[in-house]
Design an enzyme around this catalytic site. Structure first.
Site, short mmCIF file in Angstrom:
data_model
loop_
_atom_site.label_atom_id
_atom_site.label_comp_id
_atom_site.label_asym_id
_atom_site.label_seq_id
_atom_site.Cartn_x
_atom_site.Cartn_y
_atom_site.Cartn_z
N TRP A 91 -3.09 -2.45 -1.48
CA TRP A 91 -2.70 -3.75 -2.04
C TRP A 91 -3.35 -4.77 -1.11
O TRP A 91 -2.95 -4.92 0.04
CB TRP A 91 -1.17 -3.86 -2.02
CG TRP A 91 -0.62 -5.01 -2.79
CD1 TRP A 91 -0.48 -5.07 -4.16
CD2 TRP A 91 -0.08 -6.22 -2.27
NE1 TRP A 91 0.09 -6.26 -4.50
CE2 TRP A 91 0.35 -6.99 -3.38
CE3 TRP A 91 0.09 -6.76 -1.00
CZ2 TRP A 91 0.93 -8.25 -3.24
CZ3 TRP A 91 0.67 -8.00 -0.86
CH2 TRP A 91 1.08 -8.74 -1.97
N GLU B 299 17.77 -15.02 -12.85
CA GLU B 299 17.24 -13.66 -12.90
C GLU B 299 16.46 -13.45 -14.22
O GLU B 299 15.38 -12.84 -14.22
CB GLU B 299 18.39 -12.65 -12.77
CG GLU B 299 18.06 -11.21 -13.06
CD GLU B 299 17.01 -10.59 -12.13
OE1 GLU B 299 16.60 -11.24 -11.17
OE2 GLU B 299 16.57 -9.47 -12.44
N LYS C 123 6.47 -3.45 -5.29
CA LYS C 123 7.90 -3.11 -5.38
C LYS C 123 8.60 -3.31 -4.05
O LYS C 123 9.74 -3.73 -4.00
CB LYS C 123 8.02 -1.64 -5.82
CG LYS C 123 9.44 -1.16 -6.01
CD LYS C 123 10.03 -1.70 -7.28
CE LYS C 123 11.43 -1.21 -7.54
NZ LYS C 123 12.11 -2.09 -8.51
N ASN D 137 -1.00 0.79 5.96
CA ASN D 137 -0.19 -0.12 5.13
C ASN D 137 0.32 -1.22 6.04
O ASN D 137 0.89 -0.93 7.09
CB ASN D 137 0.99 0.67 4.53
CG ASN D 137 2.02 -0.22 3.86
OD1 ASN D 137 1.73 -1.36 3.51
ND2 ASN D 137 3.22 0.29 3.69
N GLY D 138 0.08 -2.49 5.67
CA GLY D 138 0.61 -3.58 6.48
C GLY D 138 -0.48 -4.54 6.94
O GLY D 138 -1.55 -4.62 6.32
N ARG E 140 4.46 0.79 -6.24
CA ARG E 140 4.50 -0.15 -5.12
C ARG E 140 3.50 -1.30 -5.30
O ARG E 140 3.58 -2.31 -4.63
CB ARG E 140 4.17 0.58 -3.80
CG ARG E 140 5.20 1.61 -3.43
CD ARG E 140 4.70 2.49 -2.30
NE ARG E 140 4.56 1.76 -1.06
CZ ARG E 140 5.53 1.56 -0.18
NH1 ARG E 140 6.74 2.04 -0.43
NH2 ARG E 140 5.32 0.92 0.94
N CYS F 64 0.82 -1.22 0.00
CA CYS F 64 0.00 0.00 0.00
C CYS F 64 0.86 1.27 0.00
O CYS F 64 1.98 1.26 0.49
CB CYS F 64 -0.87 0.05 1.24
SG CYS F 64 -1.78 -1.46 1.52
N GLU G 88 7.65 -12.59 -14.10
CA GLU G 88 7.03 -11.39 -13.56
C GLU G 88 6.28 -10.58 -14.61
O GLU G 88 5.22 -10.04 -14.35
CB GLU G 88 8.13 -10.44 -13.04
CG GLU G 88 8.75 -10.80 -11.75
CD GLU G 88 9.80 -9.76 -11.39
OE1 GLU G 88 9.57 -9.02 -10.44
OE2 GLU G 88 10.86 -9.69 -12.06
N LYS H 236 12.45 -12.46 -14.58
CA LYS H 236 11.91 -11.33 -15.35
C LYS H 236 10.78 -11.82 -16.26
O LYS H 236 9.76 -11.17 -16.40
CB LYS H 236 12.98 -10.66 -16.23
CG LYS H 236 14.07 -9.91 -15.50
CD LYS H 236 13.65 -8.61 -14.88
CE LYS H 236 13.23 -8.73 -13.46
NZ LYS H 236 14.12 -8.61 -12.38
N HIS I 39 19.05 -34.09 -15.19
CA HIS I 39 18.46 -34.63 -13.96
C HIS I 39 16.98 -34.29 -13.85
O HIS I 39 16.40 -34.32 -12.77
CB HIS I 39 19.23 -34.10 -12.74
CG HIS I 39 20.68 -34.45 -12.78
ND1 HIS I 39 21.13 -35.74 -12.62
CD2 HIS I 39 21.77 -33.70 -13.05
CE1 HIS I 39 22.45 -35.76 -12.75
NE2 HIS I 39 22.86 -34.53 -13.02
C1 F6R Z 1 12.08 -8.74 -8.97
C2 F6R Z 1 12.33 -7.99 -7.76
C3 F6R Z 1 12.14 -8.71 -6.48
C4 F6R Z 1 12.98 -8.08 -5.36
C5 F6R Z 1 12.62 -8.72 -4.02
C6 F6R Z 1 13.47 -8.20 -2.91
O1 F6R Z 1 12.27 -8.00 -10.12
O2 F6R Z 1 12.65 -6.83 -7.79
O3 F6R Z 1 12.40 -10.07 -6.60
O4 F6R Z 1 14.33 -8.26 -5.63
O5 F6R Z 1 11.27 -8.46 -3.74
O6 F6R Z 1 13.40 -6.81 -2.84
P1 F6R Z 1 14.56 -5.94 -2.22
O7 F6R Z 1 15.74 -6.09 -3.09
O8 F6R Z 1 14.00 -4.56 -2.20
O9 F6R Z 1 14.79 -6.50 -0.85
#
Ligand code: F6R
Length: 613
Positions: A74, A486, A608, A98-99, A27, A2, A493, A490, A509
């Site tokens: 959220w 990674e 985020k 928020n939370g 966010r 949020c 996501e 991407k 395997h």
């Molecule tokens: C994916 C991404 C997430 C963050 C994860 C940890 O693109 O950004 O996987 O890496 O939520 O977030 P931080 O780095 O802010 O602790």
């Protein structure tokens, strides 16, 4: 998670709050709302869905008051409907949250037994009820908050206003971040500074269980018992332009394009460019003391989540190779609940772009309780993790708005590469030549990334072909393995497609069974010590009908012959390859997701900054 904005001052609260909420969209949220004073009462307008829906509703609304709060929600407790959207209002109290309130069941039962009328499915509304009950008794919003705060368990940041006190705004937190912005005769509160950069550069960061009491333009920070606390006012040097799209279709694309600069900015403090030497620059402990600490450290433990975890995996490989120090690596949500054995002489590192990830923060606190020295690597200075760590490193990539991390990841890799080099150097394991070669290799990365960005056009054109695949397997060995994971993240996501990152040697395997002509194999095969082994894995995949998209070093004819698609990356030192292969994978996911019509900057269900576990 949020987003929260509160405003008290001479400007039009509707404009300030909407502007702020827009900056917090990254966010992640699924409904939004405001409550702004008008004719002595807080008028509430809410809408489910995007902020534009709220904006439409607000177009015809006017407000004559100068106090208001706004929220992007959220959903955690209760569906993302208008009824569950914030602010919640009870008896003249308007509240945003928020939370998560963990003991909400108990509070709900108590309120119901007293005859409270609960009008949403949220935990947040219950807090508004508690405050409304107390404010009736005390006739003072700050005192009411002090009474309610000890009753709440969980992770929360909350802002509350009361119709009877049009000059008061009270906010408090335990967990998710909350900042206070200070302007001329005006006060703001928000989930992060980006919401307020257009109005002020002066901020106070709240610590857990602190209360902000705003009365007119006077701001007081208090403990949860109401005792005054003296706080530092921090000046932020990010400009509002740094968070604008600057002509790009999406923040994510802008951030991908920023990488030549952001990688250079990440490296800059740690490299003596004229001598081609590494000189790691830390805050909280000076360089010499930090080098002493590295020298005597017997074990290194890295904890992070998601993208930051994959960066941690690269660090493990590099540090074990260059500094010969054993490295343990954990996902924070596992680490904190698995009774980890933490020995003395272990240096503990958290990697977190936001600096607010709840699990990573909990892991940090656990390690701190055990008496370990904490090294953090964050992008957001003054974030909670940054403040709680003993020794600090920074990504310096500037604000990252796209939910899927791009530039913060490559900045992280850059700083971690310098850390590994510094460690090898203080342990006397690097020759001068090796150090010079590797530093030069890192310094060459920004201009090599400019070349790699040309894949933007390539992936834009081939996105409609890529959409025919039912899944993507990303394969790599050694330093390419974390990049494969990674790359797959991407793709998941952004394009909502099944994608997995695998150590190429693990293919036989299990994953080989997945391979057919509808499974794309993204093979990371730069010319490094793992090249031949990876090449054999590529042949195995091809022999089973897999369609290969290979990334290699320069015009590698053998790789070209084996692949449907071949992408030559600039020939580089092995240390630079992970940075170079990251960008094509970001562009591939970006263009495929755009082709599929998805919201690239705000993928569904994601936030985020993950401030709850
Ligand atoms: C994916 C991404 C997430 C963050 C994860 C940890 O693109 O950004 O996987 O890496 O939520 O977030 P931080 O780095 O802010 O602790």
């Amino acid at each position: 998670m949020c987003g929260i904005v509160g405003y008290l001052g001479p400007l039009n609260p509707k404009d300030v709050i909407l502007q702020g909420l827009k900056k917090l969209e990254y966010r992640g949220y699924d409904s939004a709302g405001v409550a702004i004073l008008h004719d002595g009462h807080a008028k509430r307008i809410r809408a489910s869905g995007k902020l534009s829906a709220l904006e439409d509703k607000l177009k015809s609304e006017t407000f004559n008051g100068h106090l208001g709060i706004g929220h992007t929600r959220w959903a955690t407790h209760g569906a993302p409907t208008e009824r569950n959207a914030h602010p919640h209002q009870v008896g003249g109290v308007s509240l945003i949250h928020n939370g998560i309130i963990e003991n909400y069941q108990e509070i709900r039962q108590e309120l119901l037994s007293k005859g409270a009328e609960i009008s949403s499915d949220t935990d947040s509304e219950l807090v508004a009820h508690l405050i409304a009950i107390e404010v009736e008794k005390t006739q003072d919003l700050e005192l009411a908050v002090e009474k309610v705060l000890p009753r709440l368990r969980g992770a929360f940041s909350i802002v509350v206003i009361w119709d009877q006190a049009p000059q008061d705004m009270v906010a408090f937190k335990d967990g998710p971040p909350l900042v206070v912005g200070l302007g001329d005769d005006q006060v703001f509160v928000a989930s992060d500074v980006q919401a307020l950069l257009a109005y002020t550069k002066k901020f106070i960061y709240l610590d857990d269980r602190e209360i902000v009491s705003v009365k007119g333009s006077q701001v007081q920070i208090l403990t949860s018992q109401g005792a005054p606390v003296v706080k530092e006012v921090v000046e932020i040097n990010w400009s509002p332009e740094m968070v604008e799209k600057q002509g790009f279709a999406h923040y994510m694309l802008k951030e991908i394009y920023e990488q030549p600069r952001s990688v250079a900015a990440a490296l800059e403090p740690h490299i003596q460019a004229d001598k081609h030497e590494v000189q790691l620059s830390t805050e909280g402990l000076n360089s010499e003391s930090f080098q002493e600490l590295l020298k005597k450290t017997k074990r290194f433990c890295i904890v992070a989540c998601g993208t930051s975890f994959y960066a941690g995996q690269l660090a493990k490989y590099l540090i074990e190779k260059l500094a010969q120090v054993p490295v343990d690596l954990d996902v924070a949500s596992e680490f904190r609940y698995r009774s980890p054995l933490l020995e003395k002489d272990t240096l503990f590192m958290t990697i977190s772009q936001s600096g607010e990830t709840a699990d990573t923060l909990a892991a940090l606190r656990l390690a701190k309780e055990k008496g370990l020295q904490i090294l953090s690597l964050c992008n957001v200075k003054n974030s909670t993790i940054d403040r709680e760590a003993h020794i600090k490193l920074y990504m310096r990539s500037g604000p990252e708005i796209g939910v899927a991390s791009t530039k913060a990841f490559t900045s992280t890799l850059s700083v971690l590469s310098c850390l590994a080099l510094q460690w090898g150097k203080v342990k006397g394991l690097l020759s001068q030549k090796d150090e010079n070669d590797m530093v030069q290799a890192l310094l060459a990365v920004p201009s090599q990334l400019e070349v790699v960005l040309a894949y933007d056009k390539y992936f834009k054109e081939m996105a409609h072909q890529l959409r025919n695949y039912r899944g993507f397997l990303y394969m790599g060995r050694g330093l390419s393995y974390p990049i494969a994971m990674e790359g797959a993240l991407k793709m998941k996501e952004l394009a909502y497609l099944h994608a997995e990152g695998y150590a190429a040697g693990e293919m036989k395997h299990g994953p080989l069974a997945l391979i057919d002509h509808r499974m794309a194999i993204v093979m990371l095969c730069p010319q490094d010590q793992w090249y031949e082994k990876t090449f054999s894995n590529l042949e195995e995949a091809k022999a089973r009908g897999g369609e290969i998209l290979a990334l290699g070093s320069g015009e590698d004819e053998s790789l070209k012959m084996k692949s449907q698609y071949y992408l030559p990356l600039p020939k580089a030192h092995w240390l630079a390859n992970p940075l170079l292969s990251t960008i094509p994978l970001q562009l591939m996911a970006y263009h495929l997701a755009s082709e599929l019509g998805y919201d690239v900057d705000q993928p569904r269900n994601l936030a985020k900054s993950v401030t709850v576990e």
